[in-house]
Scaffold this motif. Structure first.
Motif, PDB file in Angstrom:
ATOM      1  N   GLU A  61      -8.067 -10.339  -0.453  1.00 15.83           N
ATOM      2  CA  GLU A  61      -9.113  -9.485  -1.021  1.00 15.83           C
ATOM      3  C   GLU A  61     -10.344  -9.520  -0.124  1.00 15.83           C
ATOM      4  O   GLU A  61     -10.917 -10.584   0.119  1.00 15.83           O
ATOM      5  CB  GLU A  61      -9.527  -9.935  -2.419  1.00 15.83           C
ATOM      6  N   LEU A 194      -3.029  -1.616  -0.233  1.00 15.72           N
ATOM      7  CA  LEU A 194      -2.886  -0.981  -1.542  1.00 15.72           C
ATOM      8  C   LEU A 194      -3.259   0.493  -1.362  1.00 15.72           C
ATOM      9  O   LEU A 194      -4.428   0.845  -1.247  1.00 15.72           O
ATOM     10  CB  LEU A 194      -3.805  -1.665  -2.557  1.00 15.72           C
ATOM     11  N   LEU A 202      -2.012  -2.552  -8.024  1.00 19.84           N
ATOM     12  CA  LEU A 202      -2.042  -3.834  -7.334  1.00 19.84           C
ATOM     13  C   LEU A 202      -0.998  -4.782  -7.911  1.00 19.84           C
ATOM     14  O   LEU A 202      -0.261  -5.440  -7.165  1.00 19.84           O
ATOM     15  CB  LEU A 202      -3.434  -4.453  -7.445  1.00 19.84           C
TER      16      LEU A 202
END
Length: 214
Positions: A61, A194, A202
């Motif tokens: 992330e 993504l 996700l």
């Protein structure tokens, strides 16, 4: 620094399926430096890693501590990690696009040196509206919040100016450019982007990778 790229709004998080109740991080520790051979644009040795070190699936992330969407995703990511403990690990990369976010990153990195990264991250997200006002961030409030979360502030303020933290910001910034990350949060699962943004998308990508590596 000035906000340079688009940050996604919380309206994109309205999809059902995960619930947005406040959850704690699952009972895992920061794994520290990644094993040799895994230093690349997605995972650097300095990157915070939450979850089992040898998990088959790596969720990366790129996040901004000031980002509302990152804050909204925070409990959802907790749930994913808790549901797939042992199979999934999360690598956190810094994308300080908002004004003042680079200082928030320094707070987080100073917290790592005191083994307080997760409590301080939780606190900064929980009280984000108190310090992360766009265009006028109150960074002293961010420091106070970190202190309430257990950070030794005099030590942390010194540590936050360490050259190695500046290098973390520089390397993550270079990787942002190389990977063309222009919004937060941006996710990669085992290096796969993504393509359709949303919590359900996700989760489905994570499940497909878990199944593929099982």
């Amino acid at each position: 620094m000035n906000r340079r790229f688009l940050t996604l709004g919380t309206g994109a998080l309205a999809l059902a399926g995960f619930g947005a109740g406040a959850l704690l991080w699952p009972g895992t520790d920061l794994a520290g430096p990644v094993p040799a051979g895994q230093d690349d644009r997605f995972v650097r040795p300095h990157s915070p890693v939450i979850g089992k070190r040898d998990a088959a699936v790596t969720l990366v992330e790129f996040f901004d501590p000031s980002c509302e969407a990152c804050r909204a995703f925070h409990p959802l990511l907790n749930r994913m990690l808790a549901q797939h403990a042992g199979h999934l690990r999360m690598v956190l990369r810094y994308a300080p696009f908002h004004e003042g976010s680079d200082e928030a990153v320094r707070i987080l990195e100073a917290a790592r040196l005191q083994d307080r990264f997760e409590p301080v991250l939780d606190a900064l997200f929980a009280r984000q509206p108190d310090w992360a006002m766009h265009g006028a961030p109150d960074l002293e409030a961010a420091w106070r919040i970190a202190g309430i979360a257990g950070l030794d502030l005099p030590r942390a303020r010194r540590d936050a100016r360490r050259p190695e933290i500046g290098r973390v910001l520089a390397i993550d910034g270079e990787d942002l450019q190389a990977l063309q990350v222009r919004q937060t949060p941006t996710f990669f699962v085992n290096g796969k982007p993504l393509l359709s943004f949303g919590p359900r998308q996700l989760y489905e990508l994570i499940l497909s990778e878990i199944e593929a590596t099982g």
